[in-house]
Design an enzyme around this catalytic site. Sequence first.
Site, short mmCIF file in Angstrom:
data_model
loop_
_atom_site.label_atom_id
_atom_site.label_comp_id
_atom_site.label_asym_id
_atom_site.label_seq_id
_atom_site.Cartn_x
_atom_site.Cartn_y
_atom_site.Cartn_z
N LEU A 98 0.98 -0.87 0.18
CA LEU A 98 -0.09 -0.35 -0.41
C LEU A 98 0.94 1.78 0.21
O LEU A 98 1.47 2.05 1.47
CB LEU A 98 -0.85 -0.29 0.98
CG LEU A 98 -1.81 -1.53 1.74
CD1 LEU A 98 -2.73 -1.30 2.53
CD2 LEU A 98 -3.18 -1.76 -0.25
N HIS A 99 1.88 1.90 -0.75
CA HIS A 99 2.76 2.49 -1.51
C HIS A 99 2.14 3.48 -1.12
O HIS A 99 2.25 4.49 0.13
CB HIS A 99 3.34 2.46 -2.77
CG HIS A 99 3.33 1.67 -3.09
ND1 HIS A 99 4.98 0.79 -3.54
CD2 HIS A 99 3.03 0.58 -3.96
CE1 HIS A 99 4.83 -0.43 -3.85
NE2 HIS A 99 3.82 -0.82 -4.32
N ASP A 100 1.31 4.34 -1.86
CA ASP A 100 0.35 6.03 -1.60
C ASP A 100 0.10 6.14 0.12
O ASP A 100 -0.32 7.81 0.41
CB ASP A 100 -0.10 6.49 -2.94
CG ASP A 100 0.81 6.02 -4.34
OD1 ASP A 100 1.75 6.50 -4.22
OD2 ASP A 100 0.09 6.24 -5.25
#
Length: 293
Positions: A234-236
């Site tokens: 869940l990068h952003d």
Amino acid sequence: MTIIIDTDPGIDDAIAILYALRHPGLDVVALTTVAGNIGLSVTTHNAGRICALADMDVPVHAGAAAPLGKVARPETGIHGNDGLGGVAFPDPVHPVASDDAVVAMIQILTAHPPQSVDLFCLGPLTNLAILLEQAPDTAQRVRRVIAMGGAVDEPGNVGPKAEFNIAHDPHAAAEVLASGLSFTLIPLDATRQLRADMDYINALRNAGSAASVASGDLIAAYFAATDGTESRPLHDPCVPLLAKHSDMFRIEPRDLGVDIETGALVPGPHRISVAMGLDADRLRAALLAGLSD
């Protein structure tokens, strides 16, 4: 905390934006879009769709349609042709506010006191680089930039050492690192530690808010090309989470530059703050709470 979100939605962008729009401590005054995960027309349309689902009237300004000096390379294989993994979102309620994100940034920064507006960068840094070129003094009014991008000690995801956001527009990233802005980078070294399993997806869906249900569906779409036990990172969402929960991140000073040919981060002359680790359990709880309220 007054925020401009610069974004290329994008599954994980959408989750990050929904969290930020719903957080009472974050006043999102604009979404500016950039080509990245998918073409500009789609990322701009998606930004409006996300605002509609969140029932928030936030202006959307279309920005750079292509990187500086490179050909765009969208990631439809991960995010789907619609950029949101096929998850149902309503159509935008309002038309796009403008087709010049940089002018919108200039107007917002000029209208607010210096050092009072933060910039959350969820995609390639093209719009910020253009702002630095067109209005360098105005750009210095930004209080801080928090950006997702790069890989420091971790392998890359679009090459041995390169990460998509930086590699999509390495010229822009190099300009931003050299700008002297207060800049915190969240690379793959940290974001790969934040993933979700099916229990977490069910918790989001069971929370019952439009944002939590949509986020659960988005993460479910993010299970593609995994072994089925955990989602892609869940990068952003790490960007707004760091803004509100910096104590849950391990932030270190690093001296970095950008390899223009590959987009990889390399040792360089620019000292920036880099999140090299995070407390995944606490951040998942914070994300769930923020999306559920």
